[in-house]
Structure formats: C-alpha cells, structure tokens
Design a protein around this motif. Structure first.
Motif, PDB file in Angstrom:
ATOM      1  N   ALA A  46      39.486  67.440 124.856  1.00  0.00           N
ATOM      2  CA  ALA A  46      39.932  66.879 126.143  1.00  0.00           C
ATOM      3  C   ALA A  46      41.363  67.295 126.430  1.00  0.00           C
ATOM      4  O   ALA A  46      41.702  67.665 127.557  1.00  0.00           O
ATOM      5  N   ARG A  49      41.422  70.959 127.364  1.00  0.00           N
ATOM      6  CA  ARG A  49      40.888  71.141 128.722  1.00  0.00           C
ATOM      7  C   ARG A  49      41.915  70.706 129.758  1.00  0.00           C
ATOM      8  O   ARG A  49      42.082  71.337 130.782  1.00  0.00           O
ATOM      9  N   PHE A  50      42.621  69.610 129.481  1.00  0.00           N
ATOM     10  CA  PHE A  50      43.655  69.125 130.386  1.00  0.00           C
ATOM     11  C   PHE A  50      44.802  70.125 130.506  1.00  0.00           C
ATOM     12  O   PHE A  50      45.351  70.334 131.582  1.00  0.00           O
ATOM     13  N   ARG A  62      38.005  69.957 136.130  1.00  0.00           N
ATOM     14  CA  ARG A  62      38.902  69.597 135.036  1.00  0.00           C
ATOM     15  C   ARG A  62      38.961  68.078 134.858  1.00  0.00           C
ATOM     16  O   ARG A  62      38.903  67.577 133.736  1.00  0.00           O
ATOM     17  N   ARG A  63      39.062  67.350 135.956  1.00  0.00           N
ATOM     18  CA  ARG A  63      39.164  65.884 135.872  1.00  0.00           C
ATOM     19  C   ARG A  63      37.921  65.285 135.217  1.00  0.00           C
ATOM     20  O   ARG A  63      38.016  64.409 134.356  1.00  0.00           O
ATOM     21  N   VAL A  66      37.862  66.242 131.381  1.00  0.00           N
ATOM     22  CA  VAL A  66      38.869  65.521 130.596  1.00  0.00           C
ATOM     23  C   VAL A  66      38.472  64.055 130.454  1.00  0.00           C
ATOM     24  O   VAL A  66      38.537  63.490 129.354  1.00  0.00           O
ATOM     25  N   THR A  67      38.035  63.433 131.536  1.00  0.00           N
ATOM     26  CA  THR A  67      37.655  62.023 131.484  1.00  0.00           C
ATOM     27  C   THR A  67      36.471  61.806 130.552  1.00  0.00           C
ATOM     28  O   THR A  67      36.486  60.913 129.699  1.00  0.00           O
TER      29      THR A  67
END
Length: 98
Positions: A46, A49-50, A62-63, A66-67
């Motif tokens: 995560a 990726r962020f 991306r959001r 990551v979430t």
C-alpha cells in the motif's frame, strides 16, 4: 528484457516474495507470525502504491488500491495479534453478540 519492461514490474516481485514467505510461515511455523508478516507485506505494498512505485501493483485507481491494501493489511496484522489473547477476543466477540 528492455529497461522499460523491467521498470514496469516495479516492486511486484518483492511483494510476491514477501507474500510467499508470509504464507509459508503461516503454515510451517506459526499462524500468528505468518499473518503478521503477510499483513506487513500488504501494508508495504500500500505504501509503495501510494508513493507511485506501482508497476504491476496498479490495478485500479491509486486511491482505491491504497485504501484496499492498507485496510486489508491492517486487519491481517490486528487479527494475528488477537489470536493469542483470549480476553481481548472475548471482548471483541461480545461487541457482536446480541
């Protein structure tokens, strides 16, 4: 393999190797430590990726990635920590009891 193909993989092999180690530790050594390691690897994914080092880790936006990865990794780590604490397990289960 050209430089562009090598870059497109990004951290994917590292995350895959970490996940394999986590699953192996879960089955061969101790489920608590294996779950903790696997959750940690997913949270590292995560963070990568962020930070934009996605490569093959980029599936959705991306959001969303990551979430999803952060929540799943956190739940795995938390669950692995709860496996041995009977009082804490009883308290959490009592929250869901009617």
């Amino acid at each position: 393999m050209s430089a562009n193909e090598r870059e497109s993989w990004g951290p994917y092999p590292l995350i895959l190797a970490g996940a394999a180690v986590g699953v192996s530790v879960t089955f061969l050594v101790d489920p608590r430590w294996g779950g903790f390691a696997l959750g940690g690897v997913i949270m590292v994914a995560a963070a990568l990726r962020f930070a934009g080092y996605a490569g093959q880790l980029a599936i959705r936006s991306r959001r969303t990635d990551v979430t999803t990865l952060a929540v799943f990794g956190f739940v795995l780590v938390l669950t692995s920590l709860l496996l041995d604490d009977d009082q804490l397990k009883a308290m959490i289960l009592s929250l869901f009891a009617r």
